[in-house]
Structure formats: C-alpha cells, structure tokens
Design a protein around this motif. Sequence first.
Motif, mmCIF file in Angstrom:
data_model
loop_
_atom_site.group_PDB
_atom_site.id
_atom_site.type_symbol
_atom_site.label_atom_id
_atom_site.label_comp_id
_atom_site.label_asym_id
_atom_site.label_seq_id
_atom_site.Cartn_x
_atom_site.Cartn_y
_atom_site.Cartn_z
ATOM 1 N N HIS A 151 0.737 -1.033 -0.058
ATOM 2 C CA HIS A 151 0.108 0.017 0.016
ATOM 3 C C HIS A 151 0.941 1.265 0.032
ATOM 4 O O HIS A 151 1.669 1.398 0.878
ATOM 5 C CB HIS A 151 -0.879 -0.037 0.912
ATOM 6 N N HIS A 156 -3.172 8.074 -6.226
ATOM 7 C CA HIS A 156 -3.551 6.637 -7.180
ATOM 8 C C HIS A 156 -4.568 6.370 -7.140
ATOM 9 O O HIS A 156 -5.806 6.699 -6.446
ATOM 10 C CB HIS A 156 -2.402 5.636 -6.882
ATOM 11 N N SER A 157 -5.166 5.490 -8.156
ATOM 12 C CA SER A 157 -6.561 4.825 -8.292
ATOM 13 C C SER A 157 -6.813 4.031 -6.958
ATOM 14 O O SER A 157 -5.763 3.322 -6.567
ATOM 15 C CB SER A 157 -6.606 4.210 -9.460
ATOM 16 N N TRP A 158 -7.965 3.707 -6.693
ATOM 17 C CA TRP A 158 -8.461 2.736 -5.893
ATOM 18 C C TRP A 158 -7.802 1.398 -6.016
ATOM 19 O O TRP A 158 -7.575 0.461 -5.381
ATOM 20 C CB TRP A 158 -9.934 2.802 -5.487
ATOM 21 N N ARG A 159 -7.803 1.182 -7.403
ATOM 22 C CA ARG A 159 -7.360 -0.267 -8.031
ATOM 23 C C ARG A 159 -5.995 -0.533 -7.508
ATOM 24 O O ARG A 159 -5.604 -1.789 -7.410
ATOM 25 C CB ARG A 159 -7.742 -0.278 -9.442
ATOM 26 N N ASP A 161 -4.390 0.551 -4.688
ATOM 27 C CA ASP A 161 -4.280 0.935 -3.406
ATOM 28 C C ASP A 161 -3.586 -0.158 -2.668
ATOM 29 O O ASP A 161 -3.247 0.258 -1.304
ATOM 30 C CB ASP A 161 -5.635 1.350 -2.663
ATOM 31 N N VAL A 163 -4.814 -2.791 -0.922
ATOM 32 C CA VAL A 163 -5.602 -2.976 0.397
ATOM 33 C C VAL A 163 -6.278 -4.493 0.034
ATOM 34 O O VAL A 163 -6.310 -5.075 -0.930
ATOM 35 C CB VAL A 163 -6.486 -2.028 0.593
ATOM 36 N N TYR A 165 -9.237 -5.492 -0.739
ATOM 37 C CA TYR A 165 -9.958 -5.635 -1.837
ATOM 38 C C TYR A 165 -9.414 -5.160 -3.241
ATOM 39 O O TYR A 165 -10.105 -5.252 -4.308
ATOM 40 C CB TYR A 165 -11.239 -5.022 -1.284
ATOM 41 N N ALA A 166 -8.269 -4.787 -3.017
ATOM 42 C CA ALA A 166 -7.651 -4.236 -4.423
ATOM 43 C C ALA A 166 -5.973 -4.260 -4.352
ATOM 44 O O ALA A 166 -5.452 -3.477 -3.494
ATOM 45 C CB ALA A 166 -8.190 -2.913 -4.625
ATOM 46 N N TYR A 177 1.524 -2.972 -9.274
ATOM 47 C CA TYR A 177 0.875 -1.782 -9.124
ATOM 48 C C TYR A 177 1.600 -0.941 -9.901
ATOM 49 O O TYR A 177 2.742 -0.615 -10.270
ATOM 50 C CB TYR A 177 1.295 -1.466 -7.662
#
Lengths: 365, 400
Positions: A151, A156-159, A161, A163, A165-166, A177
Amino acid sequence: MLTVPKRRLLLSAGAAAGAVAAPAGAGFAIRSAIGANHAAPASGHGGPHGVSGMAGDNIVVGVVDHARNGFDPHAILTDWDVGTVVTDPDGTRVREWVVTAVDTEVEIAPEVMFPAWTFDGRIPGPTLRCTEGEKLRIIFQNGSAHPHTMHFHGIHSWRMDGVPYAGLAQPGERFVYEFEAKPFGCHLYHCHALPLKRHIHKGMYGAFIVDPDPARHPEARGAAESRLLGSARNAAWQEIMLCMNGFDTNFDEENEVYAVNTVAFAYQQRPIRVERQRRLRIYLINITEFDPINSFHLHGNFFDYYDHGTTLTPTLRTVDTIMQCQGQRGILEIDWSEHEPGIYMFHAHQSEFAELGWMSHFEVV
Amino acid sequence: MAPDAGPAVASAALPATRPAPWRTAGWLTLPLVVLAAILALLILGRPLERLTEGAPPVEQVTVERTRLDPGLITLSVRADGSQPVRIAQVQVDGAYRSFTIDPPGPVDRLGTARITIPYPWVDGEAHQIVLVTSTGVTFEHAIEVARATPRWDVPTLWLLATVGLLLGVAPVATGLLAYPGLAALSAAGLRFVLAVTVGLLGYLFLDTLGEGLEQAGGTLDRLRAQAAVWVTMLISAGALTMIGRRGGRAPEGAALAAFIALGIGLHNLGEGLAVGAAIAAGEAALATFLVIGFTIHNVSEGFGIAAPLVGRRPRPLTFVGLAALAGLPAVPGVWIGAQAVSPFWVAICLGIGAGAILQVILEVLALIARRDGPSALTAPSSLGGIGAGLAVMYLTALFV
Ligand SMILES: [Cu+2]
C-alpha cells in the motif's frame, strides 16, 4: 513465573528475494565512523562495545550479525533503490521494481531473533526512489506464507491501493501496481493486509521517496534540484533515510525494542559520519506500531522541517524536536558547518524509546 | 477331586523347589530391558517427530535469588523448556543495560546461571527487571523494595543471630518455665496438657506444610516441588518414627521431648527463613512485627516440649538442651533467609520440618493411648485440649 511458547520459526516459502536493487552510487558519501575492525566478539556477552563509553551502561550486550540478517543498517541509510527504467511496447517510459515478500528471522538486537515478514528480506524494505511525474510499476511477488499487499502513500486509483479488496497477493502469487509518482515528498509503503497491525509490526514497510521535478517548480528551482537524486545541486548534500520502528518480540502489543532502521542502538554502537561542509538531509519516517507517536530530537543543533516533504519551503523552521504520528514522515535539513567536530546525539525524546534502542549518534567531522 | 489327587496336581502346577536366584533376577530385570528398548525407540526412532516438528519451543525462566550490592544487581536464574534458554538482553526499569552472565551462553534445562548487572539501584525504591531471551520472550522480575543484601560479616551475622535467638530460643525457654506447674497437675490435667500439645503441633504441621507448598509454588514446574514437599514430609516422618522406635519401644519422657523439640526446631528454622527473607526484602518494619509475633507464638511451643517430661525428674541441663534444639535452628534460618536461598531448597526444608512434626504428633497421641487407653483419645479432655491447642496457636499467629 511465565511459560511462553516461542513463536513458530517461520519457514521461508521458497521464492528468492528479488535482488533488483541497483543503488545509485554517486554523491552519498556518508561512511561509518568506525571501520570493519570495530567487530566485537560475535558471541560477545560481557562488556560494553563500540562507543558505549559515551552511552554509559544503557546498551545492548554484543553485536548484531548483519551478514546473517542480510542487511546492514548503515547501508540502509543510503541505498536508494531507483529500480530500472523500461520502455513499454507502446513507447511509455516506466520505472520498474520487483519486490518480493519473504518470511525470515531478523536479529533486531544482539541475539534477539524476531520472526519477521519482510519486503526483500530486509526491514525496512527497499527504499524506492523516483522523480515526480514518472510512471511507476512495482511487480510485487508474494514469497511469504501469508497474503500481503503493498500500500503506497501517494496519489493513485483505488485499484492500485494495495488493500484487501484491491491489490492483495496470495502466497505464491503476484500483483503489479502501476501509478504516477506524485506528489513529490517523503512517503512510505507498507502492507495493508489484515490484521493490519500485525502485518505492519512484523516488518512490512519501507520508504517511498518522490523527488521533485525542478521543471515543474520554476519558483523554487534550486530547492527542487537539491532534492533531485543525481543532480549537481544534490551532490552537495548528504542524504540519509531513517525509519523509526519498533518490535514486539513477545507479542503482548507493546514494543520490547525500538530502533531507527530496525537494529537497536545500531548508530549508537557505530555513529553515522557527517561531513561539516555538506548539509545533511534526513528522510524520516515513523512506522512504529502500538505507540501513537514517535519523535526525533537532535543534540547541539537545530534544523528545518518539511512535513511529508511535499513542500519546498520548510513547514517548521529552527526546531530541535519534531514528532510524527504512526505513518507520518518528513524531511529534516541540518547545517553543521559552524560546528565543532565530535559526537552529537539524536534520539526519540520519549526517553523510554531511547533507552530501549532508539538512541543514535552523529560523528561530525 | 479325589483326596489323593490334590498333592499330585499341586506338584504338577508348581515347581517343587524355588527357582534359581539368577532366574528371579532375570525376571526382575526384564521390565528394565523393555523400558530401555522403549526409550531407545523414542529417542532413536523419533516416532513423535511429526508432532514436535515445528512445534514452538517452550521457555521458562525463574529468578531464584536476588542480591543487591552497591551499584550492582545479581540474579540467580534457573531455566527450563524444550531447549536451552539464551538470555540475550536485560532491561532494568525499561532500559537495556550491560550485564554479564556466568556461565556464558545458553542456560541448560534446569540449569542455573548468575546474571550480574551494574546498576545504580536506589535504596528503598522499586526496580523492574526484564530478561529478554533470544526468541524475544520476556521474563519479568520485580524488586519491590531495594535494600542491600546483608553481608556475611561478623557484625551482621551477630545481629541476625540475635534476631534468631529472640525468635526461637527465648520463647521456647520461657514456655519451658511452666514445667513445675505442669508437674503438679493431676493425671487428667496432664492428659489435657498432652492433648493441647497435639493441638499446638497440629497447627504447626499445617502451617509448615502450607508454607512449604507455597515456596514450592515459586519454583519451575518441572521440579515438581510441591510433590517433593509431600514426599519429604512423609519420608522424614517415617524415618524419625523408625529412629525413635529403634529400641523396640516408643519414645517417652526426655526422648519424646527431644523429638518434639526437633520438630519444633525445624519449624522455627522456617520461621527464621521468613524473618530473614523479610529483612532481605527490605521489609524491616515487617521483620519487627514478625519477631514479636513469632515470639508470642513460640512460647506455647515450650509447653508442648515440657509436657512429656512430667513425672520424669529431668535435669536442668535437659531443659537447656531442649530449648537449644527447638530454638537455635531459627538462627541459621534467619541467616539463610536473609541471603534469599532457592525456594526449592526452602520448600524441601519445610517438608522435612512438617514430617518431623507429624512424627511427634503421632508419638504424643500414642503416649496418651498407652497411658489412658485408646478411648482416652476421644475423651472430652483430649479433644478439648487439641482444640484449645489449635485455637491458641491460631490466635497467637494473628500477632505475626
Ligand atoms: Cu502483510
């Protein structure tokens, strides 16, 4: 009396640490004060070592085997990992790293072994350094027995991130990434798998430094250039990365050992050499778990501070103590030119942390 | 079955003669051979490897003794676990400190080591020590009130000996002064006094055993110290009974008084340990109360020793000897207690003391039964005496 089972010796899950680090060599001449002949007896119980004469009896006994650890806190000060620049089929220029999660045992104080989860087998992980506006690609391979992420603190994009879920990589899998390097500053990355606290304090974090692009900052071009790794202005500086961390060796949610760059008292036993005629810039990151804040206090001098490193003018001027909450970081600029050569302490001003390992020395020459 | 068939069957089933001695020895050794085979299988064949492989090693460390000298803390530690324990670092009051460990290196299972820590400890204040092992496990040890450990020099030994004499000899001798009064008692009165003695001793037995078990609780689990206390108690009771009756007769008179004095002496050794430990632990104020309490408490012990002597015309020297036997052990008790010995050995000592007391309880009960018949044991004067003895000891114990 207590009966405590030792934690499992974690077996390395096979994948070799991707040794992609290609430290940029030029211009970071901060050498250790005491050379290789410092070495004390490896099993050295009994008697103070190093510069402990200055530390009194508040020391750890013995010396850490850095070779066995696979990293040396003195090397970590300056081993900027700039990755490799590749050109994609569509012609895009991308700065790329391969980072591998590895389970390993780390000697965090002489003879105290910590069952760590790491990036590239070291704590902190590789110091990723790039320039504002570059396209970045981090190929994250999970060679650990547990799921992990990277992380990044950045825009940046949530995609991307890192985490649950991504961007979560299961053991044996990988995740790539991709994002742009922004904003410039002193940042960090860490694993964000759950349970979060455990994944962080086991050792999964590292520095992520984005140098400003001078072309984008005409109003402060000189300041931006001095931060840009490899530039002529930057060569006039000494730069080091200090990551304030702690280790909960008995898993009671309190740290038994505090340090900068992992090894307790490493820079007390062997000070960091600083040349008076070159100014010192410190990329300082706090990733200590359990304790809400950590701090940096310098003896005999004051400094300017840039919180998060995202500005080219100081956010605090002429201070000798700053504090950082968990995950906070910043840049310190210190001028030693007027100083008498000698040993100058720096440490957490939480005396508790200082006496449990976060105690260091500069040797100003 | 025909009458003449019996012997024939019997002689067919049993050998006419005893088996040869070597054959008996062979059968007796067979279990040992099988045991050796099982152990060899476990150690060499490792059938449990899959169970223990990767299992977290277990570590235990106890601090058995703490010594405080000016600028220096010395700990005696004992380790246990599934592998030797390496004390990697030492924290005092939340700071890593230089230290030495002797012998160097890991501490073996059930092994001991001495850790020496230069430290400016502060008189009268508390200090907290944390031992960090190579696996990062921590063991805490508190010094509740820091006081210099008494040295083995002559003035200190004299001072501590005085405490022991006040605690042990003085009250027992005081109690013995009641002898002329006891001698004037009727047979029923004497039986009551003997029963009171049983009550006194019963209280001391419970107290000594309880203290032994408590000390045992502070040791490493694998030493099985609590079982050791029970076993030493039973063995010493049996051994002393055997010694007392070696002439074929139960001890009476001066001999019984001597055994009572011995049992009480071992108990007073334990009281000396408690007072010495209180002094060593910096609880000097508590030590004064302990001495006052034990002194009051121990006067009753003198009665108990005097009771079997009634009607025996003992010589004055006998009283001196009995007072010494019952009281003097308090002196080494204070000395040893002030040096904070290993709780395991203290527990064993107390186990022996409890056994000695159990033996004299049995002998005094036997004496009552011989004198007045077994039914005398359940007579009101006996039961009342036992109850009175227990009550007196409990009430005087409240002074401690
Ligand atoms: Cu993780």
